[in-house]
Each structure stands twice: as C-alpha cells, then as structure tokens.
Design a protein around this motif. Structure first.
Motif, short mmCIF file in Angstrom:
data_model
loop_
_atom_site.label_atom_id
_atom_site.label_comp_id
_atom_site.label_asym_id
_atom_site.label_seq_id
_atom_site.Cartn_x
_atom_site.Cartn_y
_atom_site.Cartn_z
N GLY A 168 0.89 -1.30 0.10
CA GLY A 168 -0.10 0.04 -0.02
C GLY A 168 0.84 1.26 -0.05
O GLY A 168 0.22 2.36 0.33
N LYS A 169 2.21 1.17 -0.10
CA LYS A 169 2.85 2.33 -0.18
C LYS A 169 3.57 2.29 -1.67
O LYS A 169 3.82 1.49 -2.29
CB LYS A 169 4.04 2.22 0.81
CG LYS A 169 3.65 1.95 2.26
CD LYS A 169 2.86 3.33 2.81
CE LYS A 169 2.41 3.25 4.23
NZ LYS A 169 1.94 4.52 4.69
N THR A 170 4.17 3.61 -1.83
CA THR A 170 4.61 3.84 -3.14
C THR A 170 6.12 4.82 -3.02
O THR A 170 5.82 5.85 -2.28
CB THR A 170 3.59 4.76 -4.04
OG1 THR A 170 2.53 4.12 -4.31
CG2 THR A 170 4.47 5.08 -5.59
N LEU A 171 7.03 4.33 -3.47
CA LEU A 171 8.32 4.85 -3.39
C LEU A 171 8.81 5.32 -5.06
O LEU A 171 8.74 4.35 -5.99
CB LEU A 171 9.37 4.22 -2.90
CG LEU A 171 10.86 4.72 -2.89
CD1 LEU A 171 11.58 4.41 -1.61
CD2 LEU A 171 11.65 4.01 -3.90
N GLU A 451 21.80 2.50 7.04
CA GLU A 451 20.65 2.91 7.88
C GLU A 451 19.24 2.40 7.36
O GLU A 451 19.18 2.56 6.07
CB GLU A 451 20.56 4.42 8.11
CG GLU A 451 21.69 5.09 8.84
CD GLU A 451 21.26 6.63 8.95
OE1 GLU A 451 21.88 7.05 10.06
OE2 GLU A 451 20.68 7.16 8.32
N GLU A 452 18.44 2.12 8.03
CA GLU A 452 17.05 1.51 7.61
C GLU A 452 16.10 2.65 7.75
O GLU A 452 16.09 3.29 9.16
CB GLU A 452 16.55 0.34 8.31
CG GLU A 452 17.47 -1.11 7.91
CD GLU A 452 16.81 -2.16 8.47
OE1 GLU A 452 16.06 -2.28 9.29
OE2 GLU A 452 17.28 -3.31 8.14
N HIS A 453 15.37 2.74 6.98
CA HIS A 453 14.39 3.85 7.00
C HIS A 453 12.76 3.24 6.54
O HIS A 453 12.60 2.58 5.54
CB HIS A 453 14.56 5.05 5.84
CG HIS A 453 15.55 5.75 6.35
ND1 HIS A 453 15.92 6.83 7.26
CD2 HIS A 453 17.15 5.66 5.83
CE1 HIS A 453 17.03 7.18 7.29
NE2 HIS A 453 17.98 6.33 6.67
N VAL A 454 12.03 3.39 7.61
CA VAL A 454 10.63 2.71 7.27
C VAL A 454 9.81 3.64 6.58
O VAL A 454 9.59 4.85 7.02
CB VAL A 454 9.92 2.31 8.34
CG1 VAL A 454 8.43 1.80 8.37
CG2 VAL A 454 10.68 1.46 9.18
N ILE A 455 9.02 3.37 5.43
CA ILE A 455 8.31 4.20 4.44
C ILE A 455 6.87 4.17 4.91
O ILE A 455 6.37 2.68 5.09
CB ILE A 455 8.30 3.94 2.94
CG1 ILE A 455 9.76 3.75 2.56
CG2 ILE A 455 7.59 4.80 2.19
CD1 ILE A 455 10.64 4.96 2.81
#
Length: 455
Positions: A168-171, A451-455
């Motif tokens: 359900g996310k868009t990058l 580094e991990e980044h949560v979208i």
C-alpha cells in the motif's frame, strides 16, 4: 516498506540502494565509484545477505550506477536484472570495457584484486536480463509483492526513474534525471502523482544557472568558438564521456555543419570506445524516445574513428583545422583526451579546449579549468607541467536537471519523506534549506550507509 542505502559513502559515487517489502527485496542500481579503486569503489554489498535479493533494477548505464553489477550478481546469482533494452546494450559494452581498464590497472598500478570480474561473468549475467519498456508495470519478485514501473528519465539513452509499489506504499526513485530536452535526448517524463517516499538526485544543488541561459544559445556559442579556432587553423579538443556526451556533441556538430556555422568539410575524430557506444545509439535511433528520430550518427556524418586499444592511444593524428571529441570527459590520466591536451593542444594558442560536461576539481580537466592563461599545469604526474596557451572555455550541457526543476518536482509530488541522494554536501544542503522553507511537511533524509528507513 524499508529503504536502505548501500552506498559506501554519502554523495556521488557507488550508487546502490535496497528496498524491502513483505519479505521481497530489490536492489536499485549497482554502481562503481569513479575516484576509488578495488573494493573501496564498490557499494556495501556485505549489508545484504547472500542469496536474498529477488531483483536488481538498473536505471541507466553510467558506471556509477552499473559498474559493480557483476560483483553483486556473484553474491546474488538468483536475482533477476530489470533494465531497458537500450541500457542493456550500453551497460554490457561499458562493463566489458571496464574489465579491460581493470586489467590494465592491475599491471600499471599493481592492483592485484583487479579485475573484480571477467568478460565471461558479464556474458552470463546478460543472458538473465529482463528487458522492460517505459510505463509498463511489472512484478519484480515471483510472488508479485513489489510492482515496478519505469519512467523516461531524460538523462541518457535508456535511462529511467522507477516507481515501486508494495504494502500500500509507493516509492519513486528518480535515478539521474534531466527535465530539459538536449540535442538527441528528450527531457524526462516522471509521474506527478503523490508518493509516500521520493528518492531524488541532487547533483546540481550547488550550481545556479545564469538567468539568460538557453540550450540553443549555448550550443551556438560553442559552434562560434569552434569556427574561430578552425579559421585560425587551430584544432579543437572536446573532452567527452564516451557514452551520452559524445553522441550529444556529435549531433550538435552535425547541426553546425548543416547550418554553415562551421565549415562542412571540417574533420571530426572520435575514439574507439565512443564509436562502439555510438553504434548502440544508432541501433536504437528508431525505437527510443528521442529527438532527431532516425538520425544515425555514424551513417549520416563523416567521422574519423580511432582505435579501442588502450596500448596505442595516439593512433589518431593531430592535424590543423580538425575537431577531436575524445574521452575521457574529465581528462583522466592515460586517456586519449589527456594525451592530446598534453602533447599538442594546450601549448598552442591557435587551438581550443572546450569543456562540454562536468569535471571534478581534482581531475586533470578540473585543474585546467581552474588555471589562468599562461599557467603551467601538471595533468599527468608521469610528465612535466604544460603551459596553457590555447583558448579554454566551459559550456553547460549537463545531463542532470537544474536544482530549480528538481525542487519544483519535489513540491509537485509532495512526499511525506524525501531522500536526498547523489549530491555533494553543498548540493544537499541547498535542498535541505529550500525544503525546510517551501515544504516543511516533508521529512528530509540524507540516507547514511546501512541505515534503515521505514516508509
């Protein structure tokens, strides 16, 4: 959805990123740092468990985006590789040339870890390429957890940005992008719909283009400068990158000749690798989105081509009244443009040395650009300083978008998270300041390796 930078350092260099969603993994680009050697020039692939990547997406064929793909594939042999047909052809040629360069450096510099991969490795990988066109959605993993769409990035032949949708996310990852038309390349068409995260290049963030700039006037200014050199029986050196810049410059010269801006019979010389890349550009002249459709450089222009043999770089003769579009664009040591500059172009006041692309300040080209007329400059440590007596000029034909157009695009897509990549610190800082003022709702992130980044 989790985004992680695999770059060894923040900034421009060995570009590579990891996107994870629902257990699926895709690596975005696999670049080689142009100023480092050996494994130091590779992304931090050790941050990704061997055999865990479903797919690799290559946005375009410059080495800082594709140069270590065989190294990645050695650790991720099960990964599919998605790219456009144009990028597949160009990347294959560039990687084979890279093997030759590494083999030479093994001998010249004593770098025993070179080459990092062999010709046969490239051939094996090329058989697994998954070719995809622009604006045609596709699944990147077997279960369809991540869906991708390529968009024309306008940077070089075959270059794309990519939208990735999962959970359900868009990058959206722009890759290297240019919104303006060039001589051959048409400007980018990226989507304007809102996204949850935007990963955007910032290459020209520290450069303000002069207000009166137009592409046509800049091209004509170059044509007039070439004409003056030819009229005084000098020679013109245009340091170019073999892929992208060479073909754009040749298309300009073709127009200059047709419109009488320079004499029609002016000889034009290009190097062997440039010839190989130009053949690929010509192969896609009717199938890619471009200006001058059907125009084939090698068929429609009379060019003098050099050898691809690194051991015999000076097989091209230096003659009066000729144009030399020779690599490398930064005039790196042991390249034909460096040799020509050092042994005939720089010291003769009749000649012209005209830069049509970027040159790192620390590179030989950068040193020449920073010097004044009459200065002596060392452009190859194995040889002495050379006086700069020729006409030296710099032109703006960048394949990267202006900072103003990039900022405008960020504002349009209005992402909750904006990742600033592919830019030196001053460039990134300009974007951070602008976004703090104009789009305070976005979280601005300069991703650090690992580094991990949560979208």
């Amino acid at each position: 959805m989790i985004f992680k930078s695999l770059c060894r350092h923040a900034g421009i260099g060995a570009n590579s990123y990891l996107l994870e969603a629902s257990g699926a993994r895709v690596v975005l680009d696999s670049g080689m740092h142009p100023e480092l050697e050996g494994m130091d020039a590779c992304p931090r692939f050790e941050l990704v468990e061997p055999g865990s990547v479903d797919a690799t997406i290559i946005t375009h064929s410059h080495l800082d985006h594709v140069g270590t793909m065989p190294v990645l594939m050695d650790k991720q042999p099960q990964s599919k590789v998605f790219l456009t047909p144009e990028t597949a052809d160009l990347a294959t040629a560039m990687l084979h040339n890279s093997v030759n360069v590494m083999q030479a450096k093994r001998i010249e510099l004593g770098l025993t870890e070179y080459p990092l991969f062999e010709h046969r490795d490239i051939d094996i990988i090329a058989e697994k390429f998954e070719l995809r066109g622009i604006e045609r959605p596709f699944d990147v993993d077997p279960d369809g957890k991540i869906r991708a769409t390529f968009h024309d990035a306008g940077h070089i032949l075959g270059s794309v940005g990519v939208t990735l949708k999962a959970d359900g996310k868009t990058l959206l990852y722009t890759g290297d992008v240019n919104f303006e038309d060039a001589t051959i390349q048409k400007g980018a068409i990226l989507p304007h719909e809102p996204v949850d995260a935007l990963v955007i290049e910032t290459t020209r963030g520290d450069y303000a283009r002069r207000p009166d700039y137009t592409r046509l006037s800049e091209e004509n200014s170059l044509g007039e400068a070439i004409s003056r050199v030819i009229a005084r029986k000098g020679s013109v050196l245009l340091p170019v990158f073999a892929m992208g810049k060479t073909q754009e410059v040749l298309a300009m010269i073709h127009r200059f000749k047709r419109e009488g801006l320079i004499p029609y019979k002016t000889p034009v010389y290009i190097g062997g690798l440039s010839t190989k890349m130009t053949l690929i550009y010509d192969r896609h002249s009717d199938t890619s989105r471009r200006k001058l459709p059907g125009f084939r450089i090698l068929a429609d222009m009379e060019l003098e081509a050099g050898s691809r043999d690194r051991r015999k770089p000076r097989q091209i003769p230096l003659v009066q009244g000729a144009i030399y579009a020779l690599s490398s664009g930064m005039m790196t040591e042991n390249t034909v443009s460096n040799l020509f500059a050092r042994t005939g172009i720089l010291e003769n006041k009749k000649n012209g040395l005209f830069f049509v692309g970027y040159a790192d300040p620390a590179s030989p080209g950068g040193k020449i650009r920073a010097a004044a007329q009459g200065d002596h400059v060392v452009i190859d440590p194995k040889h002495g300083a050379v006086p700069i007596n020729c006409d030296v000029r710099v032109y703006d034909f960048s394949g990267h978008a202006t900072r103003e157009s990039l900022l405008e695009y960020i504002l349009k897509v209005n992402p909750p998270k904006t990742f600033l990549v592919h830019g030196d610190e001053p460039a990134v800082e300009w974007f951070k300041q602008q976004l703090a003022e104009k789009l305070p709702s976005t979280q601005v992130i300069v991703p650090q390796p690992g580094e991990e980044h949560v979208i």
